[in-house]
Scaffold this motif. Structure first.
Motif, mmCIF file in Angstrom:
data_model
loop_
_atom_site.group_PDB
_atom_site.id
_atom_site.type_symbol
_atom_site.label_atom_id
_atom_site.label_comp_id
_atom_site.label_asym_id
_atom_site.label_seq_id
_atom_site.Cartn_x
_atom_site.Cartn_y
_atom_site.Cartn_z
ATOM 1 N N LYS A 1 0.860 -1.431 0.117
ATOM 2 C CA LYS A 1 0.052 0.034 -0.073
ATOM 3 C C LYS A 1 0.943 1.177 0.219
ATOM 4 O O LYS A 1 0.321 2.495 0.099
ATOM 5 N N GLU B 1 -0.396 4.149 -2.530
ATOM 6 C CA GLU B 1 -1.783 4.132 -2.257
ATOM 7 C C GLU B 1 -2.147 5.403 -1.744
ATOM 8 O O GLU B 1 -1.190 5.748 -0.761
ATOM 9 N N LEU C 1 -7.949 3.155 1.294
ATOM 10 C CA LEU C 1 -7.641 2.023 2.298
ATOM 11 C C LEU C 1 -8.902 1.635 3.353
ATOM 12 O O LEU C 1 -9.595 2.792 3.180
#
Length: 298
Positions: free
Chosen positions: A187, A190, A195
């Protein structure tokens, strides 16, 4: 490590904290519980001066990070014009005069040169640089507070690079290690809106760890999460506890408090109503108010 001395916090006519003191020792796990509106979060936010106490002092590693509170220093009170005037005009003892001054909040701004000189002396001898002190305290909030326009990696590296603690390369390397530790290395690039709540909170925790703090403050870190996400955040916090991190946690998770806490602090009405070990608080609560609270939440 942290010494909170007689903290009061007022918001206008609303008195949220009414004289709260706590000694936080290195490596200790302090869990603050209590009903909503009892002052728990405000107390935590006063520890690192997100909220400035109305009265009282906060000390970190022996250094003062708040202004001097004259009411906590008897020698300061006794140099004031207020004290000297009352000493001449009343037949009361020094202790009685000091008590009355504290109770009625009688100290004024124009207390004389000796009074001001003594306060400056205390400040000069004890005050530490505030931003350097705050870097020692990591903070995790209810609502994550990740920067939405930055990627996960940028969120984690911003503060240590900006404050000159690490180079960009060092910060990125350390951030990736922390993301690996919580299973979220995929992640890194990201943005927060991609999330889950549990992922955001775990990243908020390791973002604070990027600053290599000496103590971690948690303000109800699971209260904004769906029930199935609570466990993954608590697991990260339990790992920190096992590694010896000094922690002060405001939470409604009684199982976590019982399992991890060294000291449980029960707050009610802006005061610490009861404090003790998990066994003392959960198995042998003394006050009817704590007994009533536990009966509702357990």
């Amino acid at each position: 490590m942290i010494s909170v001395k007689n903290i009061y916090k007022d918001f206008g006519s609303l008195h949220v904290l009414k004289g709260v003191s706590l000694e936080v020792e290195k490596g200790g796990k302090y869990v603050i519980i209590g009903p909503s509106g009892s002052g728990k979060s405000t107390f935590l936010r006063c520890m690192n001066l997100i909220e400035t106490p109305t009265y009282g002092e906060v000390w970190l590693d022996g250094g003062l990070i708040t202004p001097v509170d004259p009411y906590l220093h008897i020698d300061v009170i006794m140099t004031s014009r207020t004290f000297k005037s009352m000493k001449q005009s009343t037949g009361k003892t020094d202790d009685e005069i000091i008590m009355e001054i504290k109770k009625k909040d009688l100290l004024k701004k124009r207390e004389g040169a000796e009074y001001k000189s003594l306060i400056k002396k205390i400040e000069k001898e004890n005050t530490i640089e505030f931003n350097a002190a705050r870097q020692k305290m990591g903070m995790v909030f209810q609502q994550f507070n990740l920067f939405p326009h930055l990627t996960v990696m940028q969120n984690m590296t911003l503060a240590p690079v900006y404050n000159g603690i690490k180079t960009k390369e060092q910060a990125s390397e350390d951030a990736l290690k922390l993301l690996n530790r919580i299973g979220l290395s995929d992640k890194a690039d990201e943005y927060p809106n991609k999330l889950s709540g549990g992922q955001k909170q775990r990243i908020a925790i390791v973002r604070a760890l990027c600053m290599e703090p000496e103590v971690m403050l948690f303000d109800e870190p699971t209260s904004a999460l769906d029930p199935e996400m609570v466990g993954e955040v608590l697991d990260v916090m339990k790992d920190l506890a096992r590694e010896g991190m000094t922690m002060v946690v405001v939470t409604h998770e009684m199982g976590f408090a019982r399992e991890v806490g060294d000291r449980i602090i029960f707050m009610d009405g802006g005061l610490i109503a009861e404090e003790g070990t998990p066994e003392e608080i959960f198995e042998h609560p003394k006050s009817p108010r704590l007994q009533s609270f536990l009966a509702k939440v357990l």
